[in-house]
Design a protein around this motif. Sequence first.
Motif, mmCIF file in Angstrom:
data_model
loop_
_atom_site.group_PDB
_atom_site.id
_atom_site.type_symbol
_atom_site.label_atom_id
_atom_site.label_comp_id
_atom_site.label_asym_id
_atom_site.label_seq_id
_atom_site.Cartn_x
_atom_site.Cartn_y
_atom_site.Cartn_z
ATOM 1 N N UNK A 12 0.831 -1.208 0.000
ATOM 2 C CA UNK A 12 0.000 0.000 0.000
ATOM 3 C C UNK A 12 0.867 1.260 0.000
ATOM 4 N N UNK A 13 1.957 1.236 0.737
ATOM 5 C CA UNK A 13 2.865 2.386 0.760
ATOM 6 C C UNK A 13 3.538 2.577 -0.602
ATOM 7 N N UNK A 14 3.917 1.490 -1.225
ATOM 8 C CA UNK A 14 4.530 1.561 -2.551
ATOM 9 C C UNK A 14 3.536 2.135 -3.561
ATOM 10 N N UNK A 15 2.283 1.710 -3.473
ATOM 11 C CA UNK A 15 1.238 2.253 -4.357
ATOM 12 C C UNK A 15 1.097 3.754 -4.141
ATOM 13 N N UNK A 16 1.156 4.189 -2.896
ATOM 14 C CA UNK A 16 1.045 5.612 -2.586
ATOM 15 C C UNK A 16 2.191 6.396 -3.237
ATOM 16 N N UNK A 17 3.391 5.833 -3.176
ATOM 17 C CA UNK A 17 4.545 6.498 -3.789
ATOM 18 C C UNK A 17 4.363 6.643 -5.300
#
Length: 89
Positions: A12-17
């Motif tokens: 989810x954090x990678x998607x946000x980036x």
Amino acid sequence: MTGFQGVIDDARECARLFRLGRDVEAGLAMIALVEAAQPLVELMQSDVQSSWNGLLGLMFNDQQAQNWLSLADYLEYEWVELLTAGQAV
């Protein structure tokens, strides 16, 4: 990254980036994410492993095409759903 929930959170954090346009940072995070998730997937049933391989192919195609929004969607939704379904089995 530690364990199943860590991989989910990191996806989810990678998607946000990717959504923020921080594609270099997100690309490096995605490499670490795939490396962390692979051992978990190898413990799952063969149909999940097959779906995993297909999903990785789609994600890498989006990365090559620099389609960051589609890649972010794969990470946040398809990736999480696949890992969650595979863990439940």
